[in-house]
Design a protein around this motif. Sequence first.
Motif, short mmCIF file in Angstrom:
data_model
loop_
_atom_site.label_atom_id
_atom_site.label_comp_id
_atom_site.label_asym_id
_atom_site.label_seq_id
_atom_site.Cartn_x
_atom_site.Cartn_y
_atom_site.Cartn_z
N LEU A 153 -1.43 5.71 -7.67
CA LEU A 153 -0.86 6.02 -6.36
C LEU A 153 -1.37 4.98 -5.39
CD1 LEU A 153 -0.59 9.68 -5.09
CD2 LEU A 153 -0.10 7.65 -3.74
N LEU A 154 -0.47 4.11 -4.92
CA LEU A 154 -0.85 2.98 -4.09
C LEU A 154 -0.48 3.28 -2.63
CD1 LEU A 154 -0.12 -0.78 -5.00
CD2 LEU A 154 -0.74 0.05 -2.73
N VAL A 155 -1.51 3.40 -1.79
CA VAL A 155 -1.34 3.68 -0.37
C VAL A 155 -1.81 2.46 0.41
CG1 VAL A 155 -1.91 5.21 1.55
CG2 VAL A 155 -1.78 6.13 -0.79
N ASP A 156 -0.96 1.92 1.25
CA ASP A 156 -1.32 0.78 2.10
C ASP A 156 -1.53 1.30 3.52
OD1 ASP A 156 -1.16 -1.55 3.84
OD2 ASP A 156 -0.36 -2.65 2.12
N GLY A 157 -2.68 1.01 4.10
CA GLY A 157 -3.04 1.58 5.39
C GLY A 157 -2.30 1.06 6.58
N PRO A 213 3.26 3.21 2.12
CA PRO A 213 2.80 2.34 3.20
C PRO A 213 2.78 3.11 4.52
CG PRO A 213 5.11 1.92 2.73
CD PRO A 213 4.67 2.98 1.76
N PHE A 214 1.64 3.14 5.19
CA PHE A 214 1.61 3.74 6.51
C PHE A 214 2.45 2.89 7.46
CE2 PHE A 214 -1.82 6.52 5.26
CZ PHE A 214 -1.76 7.57 6.18
N MET A 215 3.46 3.50 8.05
CA MET A 215 4.33 2.82 8.99
C MET A 215 3.63 2.71 10.33
SD MET A 215 7.34 2.10 7.51
CE MET A 215 6.19 1.38 6.34
N SER A 216 3.44 1.49 10.82
CA SER A 216 2.76 1.26 12.08
C SER A 216 3.70 1.53 13.25
CB SER A 216 2.24 -0.18 12.15
OG SER A 216 1.75 -0.46 13.44
N ILE A 217 3.33 2.50 14.07
CA ILE A 217 4.04 2.77 15.31
C ILE A 217 3.31 1.97 16.38
CG2 ILE A 217 4.86 4.56 16.87
CD1 ILE A 217 6.01 4.61 13.95
N TYR A 218 3.72 0.71 16.51
CA TYR A 218 2.96 -0.28 17.28
C TYR A 218 3.40 -0.31 18.74
CZ TYR A 218 1.74 -4.88 19.11
OH TYR A 218 1.28 -5.91 19.91
N GLU A 253 11.42 8.73 -7.18
CA GLU A 253 11.65 7.29 -7.03
C GLU A 253 11.51 6.82 -5.59
OE1 GLU A 253 12.09 4.95 -9.44
OE2 GLU A 253 11.49 6.65 -10.68
N ALA A 254 11.26 7.75 -4.66
CA ALA A 254 11.19 7.39 -3.24
C ALA A 254 9.81 6.83 -2.88
CB ALA A 254 11.48 8.61 -2.37
N VAL A 255 9.80 6.00 -1.85
CA VAL A 255 8.56 5.51 -1.24
C VAL A 255 8.24 6.43 -0.06
CG1 VAL A 255 7.52 3.60 0.06
CG2 VAL A 255 8.95 3.13 -1.95
N ALA A 256 7.02 6.96 -0.02
CA ALA A 256 6.59 7.83 1.06
C ALA A 256 6.32 7.01 2.32
CB ALA A 256 5.34 8.60 0.67
N LEU A 257 6.66 7.56 3.48
CA LEU A 257 6.46 6.87 4.75
C LEU A 257 5.60 7.74 5.67
CD1 LEU A 257 10.06 5.49 5.43
CD2 LEU A 257 8.16 4.34 4.26
N PRO A 258 4.27 7.68 5.52
CA PRO A 258 3.40 8.28 6.53
C PRO A 258 3.35 7.40 7.77
CG PRO A 258 2.08 7.23 4.83
CD PRO A 258 3.52 7.08 4.41
#
Length: 406
Positions: free
Chosen positions: A43-47, A84-89, A139-144
């Motif tokens: 499980l690959l989570v990118d911060g 991948p954590f989506m950056s709300i920049y 098959e989906a990519v999670a978007l936190p």
Amino acid sequence: MPAPPSSLIVGSFVLLLMGNGVSQAQPAASIEARADRLVQASLLVDGHVDLPSRLNAFYENPADSTVGGDVDYPRARAGGLDAPFMSIYIPPYLQSNPAAATNRADALIDLVETIATDHPTEFALATSPNEVRQIATTEAVALPLGMENGAGLGGDLDNVEHFYERGVRYITLTHGAHNRLGDSSYDDAAPRWSGLSPFGADVVAEMNRLGIMVDVSHVTDATARDAIEASAAPVIASHSSCRHFTPGWERNVSDALIQSIADTGGVVMITFGSSFLRTEYREQDDPIRAEMNAHIDARGWAEDSREAILYEEKIRDEHPIGTVQDVADHIDHAVDLVGIEHVGLGSDFDGVFALPEGLQDASGYPALVAELLRRGYGDAEIRQILGENVLRVWAEVEATAERLQE
């Protein structure tokens, strides 16, 4: 863990030089295949990934192959990226207009929600570690979501809960300038608060109460220390590397701060941007970018035109700065300081210009894993770095919130 073994490439074999002096030869191709299998099985989570801001400036369908940036669904799947954590920049220039800052945050969240709604097979919103794990079985990519720059709160404590309800699960307290929460490591002006502001302390307490991770990337050392002391839950650095390799550059975290973050139970998520990796890389991209921009201007292309985007990506691809080994060096350093359980990955894809060779987009994670395998990391250790560590921290932050709400 003990210092990882070094490696030499001999012909088509990788010679692992083990700490006990015993060498083991493995075919290089087999290590690369093992790395690819490992990222797909883990499980690959990118911060930290800046896809929302990139698409806000130049929209492409992220479910298909895109011409701009570093992340889309095909490249995420190729690289084994699950969450991948989506950056709300929130850009610093919006800080003087609190309503505009809050509106930008809401607009970027709207954009991420639209992506998930329009492409449900490829993407799904995630607001908890359990949801990330469930989505990873599909098959989906999670978007936190993570808010980059607490200025998005607009100076209103009630907005912490508003953005929690909208799915934000970490807040990076500052970005490029001092704000109402605290001081930024990027701001050349004298410190405004000499650390965390009183409002920032209230925000940290409210984040703890709700279950939002406190992120100390971008802040000054004093702000980080104050936030760590104020937080009742583990703290993260969502996209920071080790200052050991960039002495004097406060944007990267010092050894002392790495230890302090670990003492909370938190995690430091190593970023891939070339400027974070070595002092000598920090200005190498300046002339490349200047020549590129001159070329774009000379042709009269708008900055957000397809022609300009295509040309920028061509230049970026042709000019990697640094190596996968540099990123692995940062991982080694943090692991040696605080142990494997406090290290993760926060690429900063779509948020930086220059990236190292082999890690220039989301398909490149297996190259980093292969390097870690060459250095003697085991599969279980790599799984911790890839995602299990930050998911553990996230769950502990949730548990803290439950206790505080009792």
